[in-house]
Design an enzyme around this catalytic site. Structure first.
Site, PDB file in Angstrom:
ATOM      1  N   ARG A   9       0.854  -1.188   0.000  1.00  0.00           N
ATOM      2  CA  ARG A   9       0.000   0.000   0.000  1.00  0.00           C
ATOM      3  C   ARG A   9       0.887   1.234   0.000  1.00  0.00           C
ATOM      4  NH1 ARG A   9      -2.391   2.698   4.795  1.00  0.00           N
ATOM      5  NH2 ARG A   9      -3.684   4.361   3.942  1.00  0.00           N
TER       6      ARG A   9
ATOM      7  N   HIS B  49      -3.090  10.929   0.792  1.00  0.00           N
ATOM      8  CA  HIS B  49      -2.562  10.622   2.138  1.00  0.00           C
ATOM      9  C   HIS B  49      -1.922  11.891   2.684  1.00  0.00           C
ATOM     10  CE1 HIS B  49      -0.901   7.222   4.857  1.00  0.00           C
ATOM     11  NE2 HIS B  49      -0.661   8.367   5.465  1.00  0.00           N
TER      12      HIS B  49
ATOM     13  N   GLU C 282      -7.241   8.129   6.505  1.00  0.00           N
ATOM     14  CA  GLU C 282      -7.562   8.734   7.805  1.00  0.00           C
ATOM     15  C   GLU C 282      -8.198  10.125   7.694  1.00  0.00           C
ATOM     16  OE1 GLU C 282      -4.302   8.424  10.559  1.00  0.00           O
ATOM     17  OE2 GLU C 282      -4.350   6.244  10.507  1.00  0.00           O
TER      18      GLU C 282
ATOM     19  N   ASN D  98      -7.037   1.381  10.065  1.00  0.00           N
ATOM     20  CA  ASN D  98      -5.703   1.635  10.633  1.00  0.00           C
ATOM     21  C   ASN D  98      -5.843   1.542  12.144  1.00  0.00           C
ATOM     22  OD1 ASN D  98      -4.822   2.166   8.087  1.00  0.00           O
ATOM     23  ND2 ASN D  98      -4.489   4.371   8.373  1.00  0.00           N
TER      24      ASN D  98
ATOM     25  N   TYR E 258      -3.782   1.211  15.904  1.00  0.00           N
ATOM     26  CA  TYR E 258      -2.536   1.235  16.679  1.00  0.00           C
ATOM     27  C   TYR E 258      -2.764   0.919  18.137  1.00  0.00           C
ATOM     28  CZ  TYR E 258      -0.317   3.159  12.603  1.00  0.00           C
ATOM     29  OH  TYR E 258       0.168   3.320  11.337  1.00  0.00           O
TER      30      TYR E 258
ATOM     31  N   GLU F 273      -3.152  -0.498   8.307  1.00  0.00           N
ATOM     32  CA  GLU F 273      -1.994  -0.085   9.111  1.00  0.00           C
ATOM     33  C   GLU F 273      -2.077  -0.694  10.503  1.00  0.00           C
ATOM     34  OE1 GLU F 273      -1.183   4.108   9.394  1.00  0.00           O
ATOM     35  OE2 GLU F 273      -1.680   4.425   7.289  1.00  0.00           O
TER      36      GLU F 273
END
Ligand code: GCO
Length: 472
Positions: A78, A123, A168, A310, A312, A378
């Protein structure tokens, strides 16, 4: 280790973004982006005073990047396209042929190694010239973004299987147009300017319809969008905190996901009601949250083939009473987010390591948006960049095991997993102080050499064996 394994058609990959890896910021016709502009005019806005003028120099070293992906055995890569490398001032005229050629060469290099290209159209690196017109808060951005996407579809839809419209949107709008750190840093008072979200969602839908009507059939490709999919778990068993956890997910994920994936589309009802109520109290003549017309709701609903997540970390979400006279996104949300002090953290103390929170939010996405096709676009953990990245190995092992539970026990429809990130790169306001790469990049060597860390070797084994091996 888990007693589950990954199916043979599950795709493993790695993600990067143009601004964070390419460098060559003003080479071969590329125009200035809002991040170039911010950093060149205010170097102190980057914590370690670094910049991305060279970064990983992937503009010149992309063939090496493809070699790293091949070494990993990656099935997908990606990457994102820099708008100002295609249309230097953002406007759809005099396309930069060298820019178009760069991404064409990258795509061909990936296909030559049977690596599926996943192209992110946007992005975060808006051409600076467009920001002078208000950028994402100016409704004319919808047409400009559509024309930018059109030239990419014209040039690459014969080879690209997965398209991502935005990376995002939450950060693009609430940080870029509501916070003090991320370019373009307007509305630093935190005024909740939902205009960015409104224009971005319309831009996404316009490009999806363009793709669906004219380009999809070229090679049966798919188009989706990538969201911040942070976990929010109730800070206590009180009804108020359980409601706060749901509400904060609706504000953080639902703001963009509900118009596109929601059963009825439109902004989440809890948002429409809360922001309308506050706007009236603040003396606004109408809600700060713009309204979609019934036709727009229909036009936007269903405009995505997959849900890019994504992830985290996970936070506790607790009810937080609104403060009178404060106009901000977080005040609208009426929830405060925090890490439980008992949770382990990464070495830089940035994210809590909470694998069960990954599973929890994936189940929420499945239940809230009618079981969409999900791609983990991600997932990773920051450190200061050493080769013996044991914490990152443990992080990836734990999160992949949570992923296997989500797939096998919760039946979440997850098709791929990409580590953020392939190699150490420019981490926006954190510069190079945050390293998240599977490969180390020596930023003080002009050749920007890439060196495999322990995590690259661990990930290579996972991909080869399709099971999560032992980790520290
Ligand atoms: C970092 C972040 C990543 C990137 C990515 C977000 O690099 O510091 O952890 O998440 O910001 O560009 O999509």
């Amino acid at each position: 280790a888990s007693n589950y394994s990954f199916s043979s058609d599950f795709l493993f990959g790695a993600s990067t973004s143009a601004y964070q890896i390419e460098g060559a910021w003003n080479e071969s016709g590329r125009g200035e982006s809002i991040w170039d502009y911010q950093i060149h005019n205010d170097p102190r806005s980057i914590r370690d005073l670094n910049n991305a003028d060279i970064a990983c120099d992937s503009y010149h070293k992309y063939k090496e990047d493809v070699r790293l992906l091949k070494e990993l055995g990656a099935g997908l890569y990606r990457f994102s396209v820099s708008w100002s490398r295609i249309y230097p001032d953002g406007f759809p005229h005099n396309p930069n042929q060298e820019g178009l050629a760069y991404y064409s060469n990258l795509i061909d290099a990936l296909l030559a190694e049977n690596i599926v290209p996943v192209l992110t159209i946007y992005h975060w690196d808006l051409p600076e010239r467009l920001q002078e017109f208000g950028g994402w808060t100016n409704s004319s951005i919808v047409e400009l973004y559509t024309e930018y996407a059109r030239i990419l579809l014209d040039n690459y839809s014969d080879r690209v299987k997965y398209w991502v419209t935005f990376n995002e949107p939450f950060l693009i709008c609430t940080e870029g147009y509501g916070g003090p750190l991320f370019a373009p840093r307007v509305n630093q008072s935190g005024i909740a300017d939902y205009q960015c979200a409104h224009n971005l969602i319309k831009s996404h839908a316009a490009v999806y319809h363009l793709f669906n009507n004219t380009y999809r059939s070229k090679n049966n490709a798919k188009m989706g969008i990538v969201f911040v999919a942070e976990g929010h778990t109730a800070g206590s068993s009180s009804a108020q905190d359980i409601e706060a956890a749901e509400r904060s997910k609706q504000f953080k994920i639902g703001l963009f996901a509900n118009p596109i994936f929601g059963k009825d589309g439109d902004y989440p009802k809890v948002m429409r009601d809360l922001v309308a109520k506050k706007s009236a109290e603040e003396g606004f003549s109408k809600s700060r949250l713009p309204e979609f017309t019934p036709d727009e709701i229909k036009y936007i609903k269903g405009t995505s083939d997959f849900f890019g997540a994504n992830h985290y970390t996970t936070k506790l979400s607790k009810y937080s009473a609104p403060v009178k006279g404060v106009t901000s996104y977080t005040n609208d949300m009426e929830a405060e987010l925090s890490f439980d002090p008992s949770w382990p953290k990464d070495p830089l103390n940035r994210f809590a390591i909470v694998p069960w929170g990954f599973r929890e939010v994936l189940v929420w996405i499945k239940n809230t948006y009618n079981n969409p096709e999900v791609h983990i676009t991600e997932n990773g953990s920051p450190d200061s960049g050493g080769l013996e990245d044991n914490v990152r190995v443990t992080f990836i092992g734990l999160y992949l095991e949570a992923l296997l539970q989500a797939i096998n026990e919760d039946k979440v429809n997850i098709r791929s997993y990409s580590v953020w990130t392939l190699m150490d790169n420019f981490s926006w306001v954190r510069g190079y102080s945050n390293r998240l790469g599977l490969y180390q990049v020596n930023m003080s060597d002009p050749n920007r050499p890439r060196t495999a860390k322990l995590s690259a070797k661990f990930y290579k084994e996972v991909i080869a064996n399709r099971v999560v091996g032992d980790y520290p």
